[in-house]
Write a protein that holds these residues in place. Structure first.
Motif, PDB file in Angstrom:
ATOM      1  N   GLY A 178      46.499  14.929  35.256  1.00 26.31           N
ATOM      2  CA  GLY A 178      45.278  15.671  34.970  1.00 26.31           C
ATOM      3  C   GLY A 178      44.453  15.905  36.210  1.00 26.31           C
ATOM      4  N   GLY A 179      43.367  16.625  36.028  1.00 29.89           N
ATOM      5  CA  GLY A 179      42.425  16.838  37.115  1.00 29.89           C
ATOM      6  C   GLY A 179      42.632  18.110  37.909  1.00 29.89           C
ATOM      7  N   GLY A 180      43.645  18.885  37.547  1.00 28.25           N
ATOM      8  CA  GLY A 180      43.911  20.107  38.293  1.00 28.25           C
ATOM      9  C   GLY A 180      43.005  21.248  37.872  1.00 28.25           C
ATOM     10  N   GLY A 181      42.767  22.140  38.802  1.00 33.83           N
ATOM     11  CA  GLY A 181      41.974  23.339  38.517  1.00 33.83           C
ATOM     12  C   GLY A 181      42.853  24.427  37.932  1.00 33.83           C
ATOM     13  N   ARG A 182      42.379  25.652  38.046  1.00 39.72           N
ATOM     14  CA  ARG A 182      43.162  26.789  37.565  1.00 39.72           C
ATOM     15  C   ARG A 182      44.280  27.089  38.550  1.00 39.72           C
ATOM     16  N   THR A 183      45.330  27.696  38.050  1.00 41.16           N
ATOM     17  CA  THR A 183      46.409  28.133  38.929  1.00 41.16           C
ATOM     18  C   THR A 183      45.937  29.350  39.718  1.00 41.16           C
ATOM     19  N   ILE A 184      46.674  29.702  40.738  1.00 32.91           N
ATOM     20  CA  ILE A 184      46.353  30.900  41.522  1.00 32.91           C
ATOM     21  C   ILE A 184      46.392  32.126  40.620  1.00 32.91           C
ATOM     22  N   ALA A 185      47.381  32.207  39.743  1.00 34.11           N
ATOM     23  CA  ALA A 185      47.500  33.347  38.829  1.00 34.11           C
ATOM     24  C   ALA A 185      46.313  33.403  37.863  1.00 34.11           C
ATOM     25  N   GLU A 186      45.878  32.248  37.368  1.00 36.97           N
ATOM     26  CA  GLU A 186      44.725  32.227  36.465  1.00 36.97           C
ATOM     27  C   GLU A 186      43.465  32.690  37.188  1.00 36.97           C
ATOM     28  N   ASP A 187      43.288  32.294  38.444  1.00 39.16           N
ATOM     29  CA  ASP A 187      42.141  32.767  39.234  1.00 39.16           C
ATOM     30  C   ASP A 187      42.200  34.276  39.415  1.00 39.16           C
ATOM     31  N   ARG A 188      43.374  34.769  39.757  1.00 38.47           N
ATOM     32  CA  ARG A 188      43.544  36.206  39.981  1.00 38.47           C
ATOM     33  C   ARG A 188      43.250  36.988  38.700  1.00 38.47           C
ATOM     34  N   ASN A 189      43.755  36.503  37.559  1.00 38.31           N
ATOM     35  CA  ASN A 189      43.506  37.163  36.274  1.00 38.31           C
ATOM     36  C   ASN A 189      42.032  37.111  35.898  1.00 38.31           C
ATOM     37  N   ALA A 190      41.369  35.988  36.172  1.00 40.44           N
ATOM     38  CA  ALA A 190      39.947  35.854  35.844  1.00 40.44           C
ATOM     39  C   ALA A 190      39.110  36.852  36.654  1.00 40.44           C
ATOM     40  N   GLU A 191      39.470  37.052  37.906  1.00 37.36           N
ATOM     41  CA  GLU A 191      38.743  38.027  38.732  1.00 37.36           C
ATOM     42  C   GLU A 191      38.911  39.430  38.174  1.00 37.36           C
ATOM     43  N   GLY A 192      40.127  39.775  37.761  1.00 37.01           N
ATOM     44  CA  GLY A 192      40.384  41.094  37.180  1.00 37.01           C
ATOM     45  C   GLY A 192      39.639  41.289  35.865  1.00 37.01           C
ATOM     46  N   GLU A 193      39.615  40.248  35.042  1.00 34.34           N
ATOM     47  CA  GLU A 193      38.905  40.327  33.759  1.00 34.34           C
ATOM     48  C   GLU A 193      37.407  40.471  33.976  1.00 34.34           C
ATOM     49  N   ALA A 194      36.851  39.778  34.958  1.00 38.66           N
ATOM     50  CA  ALA A 194      35.420  39.892  35.249  1.00 38.66           C
ATOM     51  C   ALA A 194      35.086  41.294  35.744  1.00 38.66           C
ATOM     52  N   LEU A 195      35.944  41.846  36.585  1.00 42.40           N
ATOM     53  CA  LEU A 195      35.728  43.199  37.088  1.00 42.40           C
ATOM     54  C   LEU A 195      35.799  44.215  35.945  1.00 42.40           C
ATOM     55  N   GLU A 196      36.754  44.029  35.029  1.00 40.56           N
ATOM     56  CA  GLU A 196      36.861  44.930  33.885  1.00 40.56           C
ATOM     57  C   GLU A 196      35.644  44.798  32.968  1.00 40.56           C
ATOM     58  N   ALA A 197      35.152  43.586  32.754  1.00 34.68           N
ATOM     59  CA  ALA A 197      33.969  43.383  31.909  1.00 34.68           C
ATOM     60  C   ALA A 197      32.755  44.087  32.501  1.00 34.68           C
ATOM     61  N   ARG A 198      32.615  43.996  33.832  1.00 34.82           N
ATOM     62  CA  ARG A 198      31.501  44.712  34.481  1.00 34.82           C
ATOM     63  C   ARG A 198      31.670  46.214  34.335  1.00 34.82           C
ATOM     64  N   ALA A 199      32.889  46.702  34.434  1.00 39.47           N
ATOM     65  CA  ALA A 199      33.138  48.142  34.292  1.00 39.47           C
ATOM     66  C   ALA A 199      32.787  48.614  32.878  1.00 39.47           C
ATOM     67  N   ARG A 200      33.111  47.804  31.874  1.00 37.90           N
ATOM     68  CA  ARG A 200      32.816  48.176  30.480  1.00 37.90           C
ATOM     69  C   ARG A 200      31.310  48.310  30.226  1.00 37.90           C
ATOM     70  N   GLU A 201      30.501  47.660  31.044  1.00 35.15           N
ATOM     71  CA  GLU A 201      29.047  47.737  30.889  1.00 35.15           C
ATOM     72  C   GLU A 201      28.450  49.010  31.510  1.00 35.15           C
ATOM     73  N   HIS A 202      29.218  49.714  32.304  1.00 37.23           N
ATOM     74  CA  HIS A 202      28.726  50.926  32.953  1.00 37.23           C
ATOM     75  C   HIS A 202      28.497  52.008  31.892  1.00 37.23           C
ATOM     76  N   PRO A 203      27.368  52.740  31.959  1.00 40.28           N
ATOM     77  CA  PRO A 203      27.046  53.751  30.933  1.00 40.28           C
ATOM     78  C   PRO A 203      28.138  54.819  30.755  1.00 40.28           C
ATOM     79  N   LEU A 204      28.748  55.272  31.812  1.00 50.40           N
ATOM     80  CA  LEU A 204      29.798  56.287  31.671  1.00 50.40           C
ATOM     81  C   LEU A 204      31.043  55.729  30.977  1.00 50.40           C
TER      82      LEU A 204
END
Length: 177
Positions: A118-144
């Motif tokens: 135990g005690g491990g953080g996220r994998t590199i792939a999980e970090d990469r996916n989280a960044e993409g999901e956060a960017l997409e969530a911000r894009a969904r908030e854009h009025p256009l």
């Protein structure tokens, strides 16, 4: 003085007998070998961060190991020459052994690779996916983008690129004039 040392062997300052017989000394060969191999600290100095280890694996072109490190290794702690990780549920059983073998082959130094429960953080792939999901969530908030989804409810976002990255694509080519 060149005389044989007590006990009949060659003295430290006497030349070794030709042909490498029983009185031959291995010291000169050991000294050359030691000089050719950098000290472990020097060999590990360029790997101060785990991402530098991942880059080393990427450069070896061992795609299987790279994918497994990015997807199945949850880093617990890292120091040059020492990696402690928690494997994901689908991690191969020999990941630690193959990682250690690769790093020894590439650096010339034996690495300590430990697997913990135990005690491990996220994998590199999980970090990469989280960044993409956060960017997409911000894009969904854009009025256009919201207006587009209102007009086309079944639409989906396939890629999100920062505005600065697409600015060059949107500008028309200027005539040479």
């Amino acid at each position: 003085n060149g005389a044989p040392a007590a006990g009949g062997g060659a003295s430290a300052d006497a030349p070794a007998p030709a042909g490498g017989g029983p009185g031959a000394s291995a010291r000169p060969v050991q000294a050359v070998a030691a000089a050719a191999v950098p000290a472990p600290e020097m060999a590990l100095a360029r790997y101060g961060h785990f991402d530098q280890v991942v880059a080393l694996i990427r450069n070896t072109r061992d795609v299987k190991l790279l994918i497994e490190v990015e997807n199945a290794l949850r880093l617990v702690s890292y120091a040059p020459g020492r990696i402690e990780f928690q494997p994901t549920e689908d991690a191969p059983r020999d990941l630690a052994q193959r990682l250690g073998q690769c790093l020894k082959e590439q650096t010339g130094v034996r690495w300590g690779i430990s697997v913990v429960a135990g005690g491990g953080g996220r994998t590199i792939a999980e970090d990469r996916n989280a960044e993409g999901e956060a960017l997409e969530a911000r894009a969904r908030e854009h009025p256009l983008v919201k207006a587009m989804f209102d007009a086309f409810p079944d639409a989906r976002i396939t890629a999100v690129r920062p505005a600065g990255e697409i600015a060059g694509d949107a500008l028309p080519d200027a005539p040479d004039g």
